[in-house]
Design a protein around this motif. Structure first.
Motif, short mmCIF file in Angstrom:
data_model
loop_
_atom_site.label_atom_id
_atom_site.label_comp_id
_atom_site.label_asym_id
_atom_site.label_seq_id
_atom_site.Cartn_x
_atom_site.Cartn_y
_atom_site.Cartn_z
N PHE A 1 0.80 -1.22 0.00
CA PHE A 1 0.00 0.00 0.00
C PHE A 1 0.83 1.28 0.00
CE2 PHE A 1 -2.91 -2.97 2.40
CZ PHE A 1 -3.83 -3.11 1.38
N LEU A 2 2.12 1.17 0.28
CA LEU A 2 2.97 2.35 0.37
C LEU A 2 3.38 2.84 -1.01
CD1 LEU A 2 5.27 1.10 3.26
CD2 LEU A 2 3.69 3.04 3.41
N LEU A 3 3.56 4.15 -1.14
CA LEU A 3 4.20 4.65 -2.35
C LEU A 3 5.60 4.02 -2.43
CD1 LEU A 3 3.17 8.42 -2.23
CD2 LEU A 3 2.07 6.54 -3.47
N GLU A 4 6.08 3.82 -3.63
CA GLU A 4 7.25 2.97 -3.84
C GLU A 4 8.46 3.38 -3.01
OE1 GLU A 4 9.82 1.02 -7.53
OE2 GLU A 4 8.19 2.45 -7.93
N ARG A 5 8.71 4.66 -2.87
CA ARG A 5 9.94 5.08 -2.17
C ARG A 5 9.89 4.80 -0.67
NH1 ARG A 5 7.31 9.45 -3.77
NH2 ARG A 5 6.58 11.03 -2.30
N TYR A 6 8.72 4.45 -0.14
CA TYR A 6 8.61 4.17 1.29
C TYR A 6 8.61 2.68 1.59
CZ TYR A 6 7.25 9.08 1.33
OH TYR A 6 7.22 10.45 1.17
N PRO B 1 4.83 -8.31 0.15
CA PRO B 1 3.82 -7.25 0.20
C PRO B 1 3.29 -6.94 1.59
CG PRO B 1 3.42 -8.67 -1.69
CD PRO B 1 4.50 -9.32 -0.89
N ALA B 2 3.33 -7.92 2.50
CA ALA B 2 2.81 -7.70 3.86
C ALA B 2 3.82 -7.05 4.80
CB ALA B 2 2.35 -9.03 4.45
N THR B 3 5.08 -6.98 4.40
CA THR B 3 6.11 -6.38 5.25
C THR B 3 5.81 -4.91 5.48
OG1 THR B 3 7.78 -7.91 4.43
CG2 THR B 3 8.58 -5.88 5.43
N HIS B 4 5.99 -4.47 6.72
CA HIS B 4 5.73 -3.07 7.04
C HIS B 4 6.90 -2.20 6.60
CE1 HIS B 4 2.37 -3.58 10.26
NE2 HIS B 4 2.19 -4.35 9.20
N GLY B 5 6.58 -1.17 5.83
CA GLY B 5 7.58 -0.24 5.36
C GLY B 5 7.59 1.04 6.17
N ARG B 6 7.96 2.15 5.53
CA ARG B 6 8.23 3.41 6.23
C ARG B 6 6.99 4.31 6.24
NH1 ARG B 6 12.25 6.71 4.44
NH2 ARG B 6 11.89 6.15 2.26
#
Length: 341
Positions: free
Chosen positions: A293-298, A304-309
């Protein structure tokens, strides 16, 4: 899990002086704390309030007996255990909703009493497997219960907890004999929420729905917008046309603010400034932690389920001047909101 969040929040201080507003943005718990509990349950709303949300968001659909219940869609096979109820098997059907054929079970074919025999379940189990442990614990809530929860929580916490209802498919419901506007206004006004100062926003992706509401209530209205497509009621040629200076001026004639897809306010896009010039507030949606769900740079390495920034994504949105934001993770949203801007 929150280590990267704290790092992102420390980074936010480097850009916070760019924020043009003097007040912090509002945190809108999107379907409750839906990153941590099945969405649109009283459990998700309670957790969101505990985590610091300013508003909780119920999506509203109607029952056969014209009671507002809270579901993401009027088709409920993905958010309840209705498929496990043989007594309702014959009501599975296909309908056309806003031009799209949808097969399943629909709230308008059930009374409230029937819907209350169901239990909520996680809509995104592949992305949020931990939420599955809460399947079956909560019934489908009513708008009345969400109002009562917000009022009780306001009294208990000393904070004003508002609600941010979305009318789902109002044109469709009107066409089948279940118009939403008068019912919604009556219920909100009966709760004592009958002014522009009330802790309520009403949102819709449609236009005529909001224009009708404008004639019925002073409660603040929010025009939702997507990055593609157009309002289902055909009231505008496209959402893109609504984001031009002329389009925003037209929106400002009936709405207090806009709720754009978050991609529409990223990368220095002019929408925030243009909306502010038109006198509109800006509450983008939806900030979620998962990579998908994050914009690519984040995003971060992982599936896909990993939590990003998400913390950095939110901090950048606040620095750009948003007046509030929808998030599935209100704890992180509240941490970003509470940074010294």
């Amino acid at each position: 899990m929150l280590g990267w969040t704290l790092m992102a929040l420390s980074m936010a201080g480097a850009v916070s002086d760019e924020r043009p507003l003097s007040s912090p943005p509002i945190v809108i718990a999107h379907r409750g704390a839906s990153g941590s509990r099945p969405e649109h349950t009283l459990s998700a709303y309670r957790l969101a309030i505990e985590q610091g949300a300013d508003f909780i968001e119920p999506d509203l659909v109607l029952t056969k007996d014209d009671v507002f219940v809270v579901r993401h869609e009027n088709e409920i096979s993905g958010t309840t255990d209705i498929a496990a109820h043989p007594e309702f098997a014959a009501r599975r059907t296909t309908k056309t909703i806003d031009g799209t054929a949808v097969t399943g079970w629909f709230t308008e074919d059930f009374t409230l009493a029937e819907l209350r025999t169901l239990r909520a379940r996680e809509r995104l189990p592949q992305l949020r497997p931990d939420n599955v442990a809460y399947d079956g614990r909560d019934p489908v809530p009513t708008l009345a219960e969400v109002i009562a929860l917000a009022k009780a929580a306001s009294a208990e916490t000393g904070r004003t907890i508002g609600i941010y209802p979305e009318t789902k498919h109002p044109g469709y419901f009107a066409a089948i004999g279940h118009p939403m506007e008068a019912l919604l206004v009556r219920q909100l006004h009966a709760a004592g929420w009958d002014s522009a100062e009330a802790p309520v926003f009403i949102q819709s992706f449609e236009v005529a729905n909001l224009q009708r509401l404008k004639t019925m209530t002073p409660i603040r209205l929010i025009q939702l917008m997507d990055a593609r497509g157009a309002p289902a009621d055909g009231a505008a040629p496209s959402y893109a046309a609504m984001t031009t200076p002329a389009g925003l001026k037209a929106v400002a004639a009936y709405a207090w603010g806009i709720g754009p897809n978050k991609a529409m306010v990223a990368d220095g896009a002019p929408l925030i400034a243009d909306a502010h010039r038109a006198g509109l507030r800006v509450h983008p949606w939806t900030y979620r932690a998962e990579n998908t769900f994050l914009l690519e740079r984040y995003r971060v390495p992982g599936d896909p389920a990993t939590h990003g920034r998400i913390g950095q994504e939110l901090a950048d949105a606040v620095a750009a001047g948003v007046d509030g934001f929808f998030t599935d993770f209100p704890l992180i949203g509240a941490q970003v909101r509470d940074m010294p801007y």
